[in-house]
Design a protein around this motif. Structure first.
Motif: not given
Lengths: 162, 102
Positions: A4, A7-8, A11
């Protein structure tokens, strides 16, 4: 590192990729992340997911090298062969019990045969997608065995016009 | 969209070229490549190339320094880079000769 906290954009990559390169990518993105970089990562992550999802870094660079003997024991290799051979047994039992005369209605044996033959197709598809590219030669040999089992199950039905 | 005119776009070759001088981590490689060929690959492109080169045993990671992991060329990587350079030099020679006014 907890997933989680990545970094987005990191992911977007497959889990095995994130385990290997996730921290490094985060570090890069912390220093600079333009919209062009974001687009580049979206493209690269899609490629990793589509083409290399099983082969990230040295951790998984070893391709499957177990040969035909090992590959043939995988569930997705055995299941279609078992299903075809079961279908063959069903046909032979039906012939032994009811003879070779075509029946007016499809009986239970015909339905079981159809289920066994159709039910193995998704498993066969999975085998091709999952194993053939890891060990093409052994995969092809096992696929040959699976096709031979299918032909064996189809042959009496086709020859006797059942 | 293709690479801009004059831009060299073989990320694996550029990573090998960048690591030929000394071990580098991702950010240093991007800066180095930008200096070398005037364009900066995206981080996704860079790590795609790193992953493939590592799979082929042409580069190897060194212990991480503060979450930044440097990479260096392996012996096989040096050989591969030298061979690629020679090919590129041959292409450049042929290309320049063909473009030269008769």
């Amino acid at each position: 590192m907890s997933d989680r906290r990545h970094h987005w954009l990191t992911r977007l990559y497959p889990a095995s990729w994130r385990r290997r390169y996730g921290d490094e990518m985060d570090q890069l993105l912390r220093q600079r992340c333009s919209w062009k970089d974001a687009l580049d990562i979206v493209k690269a992550a899609s490629i990793e997911r589509l083409l290399y999802f099983q082969t990230t870094g040295v951790e998984t660079m070893q391709t499957f090298a177990g040969g035909v003997g090992v590959l043939a024991r995988k569930p997705s290799a055995i299941a279609p062969m078992v299903m075809s051979l079961s279908a063959l047994v069903v046909v032979l039992v039906a012939i032994a019990v009811a003879g070779t005369k075509p029946q007016p209605d499809e009986g239970a044996a015909a339905h079981i045969w159809q289920l066994l033959m159709a039910g193995q197709l998704p498993i066969l598809g999975w085998f091709v997608l999952h194993w053939l590219r890891r060990d093409f030669k052994a995969g092809l040999a096992v696929l040959g065995m699976q096709i031979a089992a299918i032909v064996a199950a189809l042959l009496p039905v086709w020859m006797l016009g059942l | 969209m293709g690479p801009a005119e004059g831009q060299y776009s073989d990320p694996q070759f550029l990573v090998l070229a960048s690591l030929a001088g000394s071990p580098k981590h991702g950010h240093a490689m991007l800066d180095d490549i930008e200096r070398m060929c005037g364009a900066r690959p995206g981080p996704g492109t860079l790590y795609g190339a790193i992953a493939r080169l590592e799979q082929q045993g042409l580069i190897e990671p060194l212990p991480a320094e503060d979450r930044r992991r440097p990479y260096r060329l392996t012996e096989a990587g040096e050989r591969a880079f030298t061979a690629k350079l020679k090919t590129l030099q041959r292409i450049v020679r042929y290309g320049a000769r063909r473009l030269a006014p008769a």
